[in-house]
Design an enzyme around this catalytic site. Structure first.
Site, PDB file in Angstrom:
ATOM      1  N   HIS A   1      68.861  27.450  21.554  1.00 33.09           N
ATOM      2  CA  HIS A   1      68.535  28.174  22.789  1.00 33.09           C
ATOM      3  C   HIS A   1      67.739  27.236  23.689  1.00 33.09           C
ATOM      4  O   HIS A   1      66.510  27.327  23.784  1.00 33.09           O
ATOM      5  CB  HIS A   1      67.740  29.435  22.454  1.00 33.09           C
ATOM      6  CG  HIS A   1      67.695  30.427  23.578  1.00 33.09           C
ATOM      7  ND1 HIS A   1      68.827  31.033  24.078  1.00 33.09           N
ATOM      8  CD2 HIS A   1      66.665  30.899  24.323  1.00 33.09           C
ATOM      9  CE1 HIS A   1      68.488  31.847  25.064  1.00 33.09           C
ATOM     10  NE2 HIS A   1      67.190  31.778  25.240  1.00 33.09           N
TER      11      HIS A   1
ATOM     12  N   SER B   1      68.965  31.932  30.050  1.00 30.85           N
ATOM     13  CA  SER B   1      68.648  33.057  29.172  1.00 30.85           C
ATOM     14  C   SER B   1      68.601  34.361  29.980  1.00 30.85           C
ATOM     15  O   SER B   1      69.561  34.719  30.644  1.00 30.85           O
ATOM     16  CB  SER B   1      67.323  32.772  28.438  1.00 30.85           C
ATOM     17  OG  SER B   1      67.141  33.673  27.362  1.00 30.85           O
TER      18      SER B   1
ATOM     19  N   ASP C   1      72.848  28.602  19.001  1.00 31.67           N
ATOM     20  CA  ASP C   1      71.800  29.458  19.578  1.00 31.67           C
ATOM     21  C   ASP C   1      71.458  30.594  18.615  1.00 31.67           C
ATOM     22  O   ASP C   1      72.324  31.384  18.246  1.00 31.67           O
ATOM     23  CB  ASP C   1      72.300  30.030  20.913  1.00 31.67           C
ATOM     24  CG  ASP C   1      71.175  30.602  21.777  1.00 31.67           C
ATOM     25  OD1 ASP C   1      70.197  31.126  21.208  1.00 31.67           O
ATOM     26  OD2 ASP C   1      71.284  30.513  23.015  1.00 31.67           O
TER      27      ASP C   1
END
Length: 207
Positions: free
Chosen positions: A181, A94, A149
């Site tokens: 995610h 991320s 995601d």
């Protein structure tokens, strides 16, 4: 918002063991706590601030640059300990992947490689500006992204990949259907194989 130890525990839980290599040292740094605008200014362990979670807004370049300087110290410590710079890989999940791309492609273009899992760069990223002026060989990029995601859209990761390729980065993008995610085992195993390919044992022996 996670810590280095939290990330390590997460990977260990997925693999049922630590992500360890006989000849490679793995470091999990933790971002310092800072006020984070998308959380209404609440303190969070994030690598940098964002005006919003979107690829279509300016980057919070001040916090990105201050973090790049901090992480440069970490790289320099390893070099002082005898690790060749072209034997260092950096990456993250991320925001950690975004951080790694800024760090490598703007400040440390002589690293071995970069990985970015479920990550993206903003449309007008300072990374793209830096690479437009670049002539040297760049670290290879290993990217993974889930198509489901909902926080960091797959299209943002895909666009980042295309932009970096167009600017001379050798980049792969591994797509994971139905992955949100998060990380999964296949992804971490692919990453592990890539790390072993980039940092083979032989080079250590000759050092």
């Amino acid at each position: 918002g996670d810590t280095g130890q939290g990330a390590r525990a997460w990977i260990k839980q997925i693999l049922n063991q630590d992500m360890a290599f006989q000849h490679i040292k793995v470091i999990y740094p933790t971002a310092p706590a800072r006020p984070y605008t998308p959380m209404k200014g609440a303190f969070s362990t994030v690598w940098f601030d964002r005006y919003k979670i979107s690829n279509d807004c300016p980057e919070h370049i001040e916090s990105i640059d201050s973090m790049c300087h901090g992480l440069t110290d970490l790289i320099n410590d390893e070099i002082k300990n005898g690790i060749a710079k072209n034997r260092i890989l950096i990456g993250g999940f991320s925001m950690g992947g975004g951080m790694a791309m800024h760090l490598a492609y703007r400040f440390h273009q002589d690293l071995a490689g970069v990985f970015a899992l479920s990550s993206f760069l903003n449309k007008n990223s300072a990374v793209y500006q830096a690479l437009k002026r670049n002539e040297s060989v760049l670290p290879e990029l290993f990217q993974c992204h889930g198509t489901a995601d909902e926080l960091v859209l797959y299209s943002w990761g895909e666009e980042t990949n295309k932009m970096l390729k167009s600017l001379g980065v050798s980049a792969s993008l591994h797509t994971f259907p139905n992955l949100n995610h998060e990380l999964n085992r296949t992804e971490i195993e692919k990453l592990k194989s890539w790390i072993e390919k980039k940092l083979p044992v032989e080079a250590v022996k000759s050092n």
